[in-house]
Design a protein around this motif. Sequence first.
Motif, PDB file in Angstrom:
ATOM      1  N   ALA A 196       0.838  -1.197   0.000  1.00 48.15           N
ATOM      2  CA  ALA A 196       0.000   0.000   0.000  1.00 48.15           C
ATOM      3  C   ALA A 196       0.866   1.238   0.000  1.00 48.15           C
ATOM      4  CB  ALA A 196      -0.926   0.009   1.213  1.00 48.15           C
ATOM      5  N   ALA A 197       0.274   2.337  -0.440  1.00 41.53           N
ATOM      6  CA  ALA A 197       0.919   3.647  -0.366  1.00 41.53           C
ATOM      7  C   ALA A 197      -0.108   4.637   0.165  1.00 41.53           C
ATOM      8  CB  ALA A 197       1.416   4.093  -1.740  1.00 41.53           C
ATOM      9  N   MET A 198       0.393   5.763   0.662  1.00 40.36           N
ATOM     10  CA  MET A 198      -0.484   6.816   1.147  1.00 40.36           C
ATOM     11  C   MET A 198      -0.108   8.120   0.467  1.00 40.36           C
ATOM     12  SD  MET A 198      -1.145   8.116   5.049  1.00 40.36           S
ATOM     13  CE  MET A 198      -2.447   9.324   5.409  1.00 40.36           C
ATOM     14  N   LEU A 199      -1.122   8.863   0.048  1.00 42.29           N
ATOM     15  CA  LEU A 199      -0.925  10.183  -0.544  1.00 42.29           C
ATOM     16  C   LEU A 199      -1.618  11.200   0.360  1.00 42.29           C
ATOM     17  CD1 LEU A 199       0.070  11.934  -2.916  1.00 42.29           C
ATOM     18  CD2 LEU A 199      -2.135  11.523  -4.026  1.00 42.29           C
ATOM     19  N   VAL A 200      -0.824  12.036   1.011  1.00 38.56           N
ATOM     20  CA  VAL A 200      -1.346  13.076   1.895  1.00 38.56           C
ATOM     21  C   VAL A 200      -1.431  14.369   1.092  1.00 38.56           C
ATOM     22  CG1 VAL A 200      -1.011  14.324   4.063  1.00 38.56           C
ATOM     23  CG2 VAL A 200      -0.255  11.937   3.864  1.00 38.56           C
ATOM     24  N   ILE A 201      -2.610  14.970   1.081  1.00 39.05           N
ATOM     25  CA  ILE A 201      -2.864  16.126   0.223  1.00 39.05           C
ATOM     26  C   ILE A 201      -3.171  17.344   1.084  1.00 39.05           C
ATOM     27  CG2 ILE A 201      -4.364  17.070  -1.574  1.00 39.05           C
ATOM     28  CD1 ILE A 201      -4.947  14.052  -2.314  1.00 39.05           C
ATOM     29  N   GLY A 202      -2.431  18.438   0.857  1.00 39.75           N
ATOM     30  CA  GLY A 202      -2.787  19.656   1.576  1.00 39.75           C
ATOM     31  C   GLY A 202      -1.634  20.603   1.818  1.00 39.75           C
ATOM     32  N   ASP A 203      -1.839  21.883   1.475  1.00 39.07           N
ATOM     33  CA  ASP A 203      -0.847  22.915   1.739  1.00 39.07           C
ATOM     34  C   ASP A 203      -0.549  23.037   3.228  1.00 39.07           C
ATOM     35  OD1 ASP A 203      -0.890  23.480  -0.964  1.00 39.07           O
ATOM     36  OD2 ASP A 203      -2.201  25.230  -0.770  1.00 39.07           O
ATOM     37  N   GLU A 204      -1.573  22.793   4.060  1.00 36.20           N
ATOM     38  CA  GLU A 204      -1.398  23.002   5.494  1.00 36.20           C
ATOM     39  C   GLU A 204      -0.409  22.024   6.109  1.00 36.20           C
ATOM     40  OE1 GLU A 204      -4.741  20.043   5.053  1.00 36.20           O
ATOM     41  OE2 GLU A 204      -4.062  21.872   4.039  1.00 36.20           O
ATOM     42  N   ILE A 205      -0.265  20.847   5.499  1.00 35.88           N
ATOM     43  CA  ILE A 205       0.710  19.878   5.984  1.00 35.88           C
ATOM     44  C   ILE A 205       2.120  20.327   5.613  1.00 35.88           C
ATOM     45  CG2 ILE A 205       1.474  17.481   5.898  1.00 35.88           C
ATOM     46  CD1 ILE A 205      -1.230  17.797   7.211  1.00 35.88           C
ATOM     47  N   LEU A 206       2.294  20.738   4.368  1.00 36.59           N
ATOM     48  CA  LEU A 206       3.615  21.142   3.886  1.00 36.59           C
ATOM     49  C   LEU A 206       4.098  22.452   4.519  1.00 36.59           C
ATOM     50  CD1 LEU A 206       3.135  20.215   0.141  1.00 36.59           C
ATOM     51  CD2 LEU A 206       4.748  19.151   1.722  1.00 36.59           C
ATOM     52  N   SER A 207       3.156  23.304   4.931  1.00 41.28           N
ATOM     53  CA  SER A 207       3.546  24.581   5.541  1.00 41.28           C
ATOM     54  C   SER A 207       3.885  24.436   7.013  1.00 41.28           C
ATOM     55  CB  SER A 207       2.411  25.599   5.395  1.00 41.28           C
ATOM     56  OG  SER A 207       1.312  25.227   6.230  1.00 41.28           O
ATOM     57  N   GLY A 208       3.529  23.298   7.597  1.00 41.11           N
ATOM     58  CA  GLY A 208       3.782  23.096   9.014  1.00 41.11           C
ATOM     59  C   GLY A 208       2.664  23.579   9.915  1.00 41.11           C
ATOM     60  N   ARG A 209       1.596  24.136   9.341  1.00 40.66           N
ATOM     61  CA  ARG A 209       0.477  24.601  10.172  1.00 40.66           C
ATOM     62  C   ARG A 209      -0.268  23.443  10.817  1.00 40.66           C
ATOM     63  NH1 ARG A 209      -0.157  28.008   5.729  1.00 40.66           N
ATOM     64  NH2 ARG A 209      -1.806  26.688   4.898  1.00 40.66           N
ATOM     65  N   THR A 210      -0.281  22.302  10.122  1.00 40.10           N
ATOM     66  CA  THR A 210      -0.981  21.123  10.633  1.00 40.10           C
ATOM     67  C   THR A 210      -0.013  19.947  10.642  1.00 40.10           C
ATOM     68  OG1 THR A 210      -3.101  21.890   9.754  1.00 40.10           O
ATOM     69  CG2 THR A 210      -2.910  19.542  10.270  1.00 40.10           C
ATOM     70  N   ARG A 211       0.001  19.232  11.748  1.00 39.90           N
ATOM     71  CA  ARG A 211       0.835  18.033  11.850  1.00 39.90           C
ATOM     72  C   ARG A 211      -0.003  16.824  11.467  1.00 39.90           C
ATOM     73  NH1 ARG A 211       4.096  16.939  17.304  1.00 39.90           N
ATOM     74  NH2 ARG A 211       5.193  18.757  16.468  1.00 39.90           N
ATOM     75  N   ASP A 212       0.470  16.063  10.488  1.00 42.07           N
ATOM     76  CA  ASP A 212      -0.303  14.911  10.023  1.00 42.07           C
ATOM     77  C   ASP A 212      -0.253  13.767  11.034  1.00 42.07           C
ATOM     78  OD1 ASP A 212      -1.703  13.342   7.866  1.00 42.07           O
ATOM     79  OD2 ASP A 212       0.065  12.100   8.174  1.00 42.07           O
ATOM     80  N   ALA A 213      -1.429  13.310  11.441  1.00 44.13           N
ATOM     81  CA  ALA A 213      -1.522  12.170  12.359  1.00 44.13           C
ATOM     82  C   ALA A 213      -2.012  10.924  11.636  1.00 44.13           C
ATOM     83  CB  ALA A 213      -2.472  12.511  13.504  1.00 44.13           C
ATOM     84  N   ASN A 214      -2.529  11.098  10.438  1.00 40.02           N
ATOM     85  CA  ASN A 214      -3.169   9.983   9.742  1.00 40.02           C
ATOM     86  C   ASN A 214      -2.168   8.941   9.258  1.00 40.02           C
ATOM     87  OD1 ASN A 214      -5.690  11.161  10.103  1.00 40.02           O
ATOM     88  ND2 ASN A 214      -5.555  12.309   8.188  1.00 40.02           N
ATOM     89  N   MET A 215      -0.977   9.374   8.869  1.00 38.63           N
ATOM     90  CA  MET A 215       0.028   8.418   8.390  1.00 38.63           C
ATOM     91  C   MET A 215       0.392   7.436   9.505  1.00 38.63           C
ATOM     92  SD  MET A 215       3.867   9.094   6.906  1.00 38.63           S
ATOM     93  CE  MET A 215       4.428   9.766   8.467  1.00 38.63           C
ATOM     94  N   HIS A 216       0.630   7.951  10.703  1.00 39.61           N
ATOM     95  CA  HIS A 216       0.987   7.098  11.838  1.00 39.61           C
ATOM     96  C   HIS A 216      -0.122   6.098  12.128  1.00 39.61           C
ATOM     97  CE1 HIS A 216       1.209   6.171  16.208  1.00 39.61           C
ATOM     98  NE2 HIS A 216       2.490   6.037  15.929  1.00 39.61           N
TER      99      HIS A 216
END
Length: 239
Positions: A6-26
């Motif tokens: 499987a692979a995961m594609l995380v989509i969103g400017d807010e993740i790349l800017s650091g405003r939001t920390r992604d919890a879904n991958m973990h």
Amino acid sequence: MANPTAAMLVIGDEILSGRTRDANMHYLAGQLAEAGITLAEVRIVADEAANIIEAVRALSAIYDTVFTSGGIGPTHDDITADCMAAAFGQSIDVRDDARAILQAHYDKAGTDLNEARLRMARIPADAALIDNPVSAAPGFTIENVHVMAGVPSVFKAMVASVLPTLTGGAPLISKTLTVYRGEGDIAGPFGALAEAYPDLSMGSYPFQRDGKYGANLVVRGQDAALLDEAMGKLAEVFA
């Protein structure tokens, strides 16, 4: 036989800017490990249509299953659904089945199903809906790609809906030995042990605690007996 991938594609400017920390991958990584599905790659892309389309096509062609996170809400920058339709050559519009789910949800809440909220009923023509018991707005599966919300509680609910439909393999087992030595002292014997057990994955993760250097030596695999044997030898080496 190797486990499905499987692979995961995380989509969103807010993740790349650091405003939001992604919890879904973990979260997804843990769920897939338990299901015997190997999460082999994760990509993060901005809210740019060309990048999303290119990434999902590439991942879909390589891996058995792809999970996406983010960009299926009611605002103008939620473009994931349109990108998925474009990536797989499908038309997209408000679908009656998705509209009915949203209508029932907002009627119950006494809230208007306005034009913005109705955007969440825009689903590619041949996609199958993914249940969302948290906030009603469905995700969808298009070919081998499962398209899900970025909000962690909704993402978790959608993963729970999808996982039972997937074929897994042997669950991944992980064990750890904590050693208070520098990695320079660990590397040689640990590397030799890794070569002796090619069916297991071994990694060293250094830390510093109370002025002392050490490492967590992590061994992963699907064969419990083999894992126990390797951990025993690891303990002997670093006793």
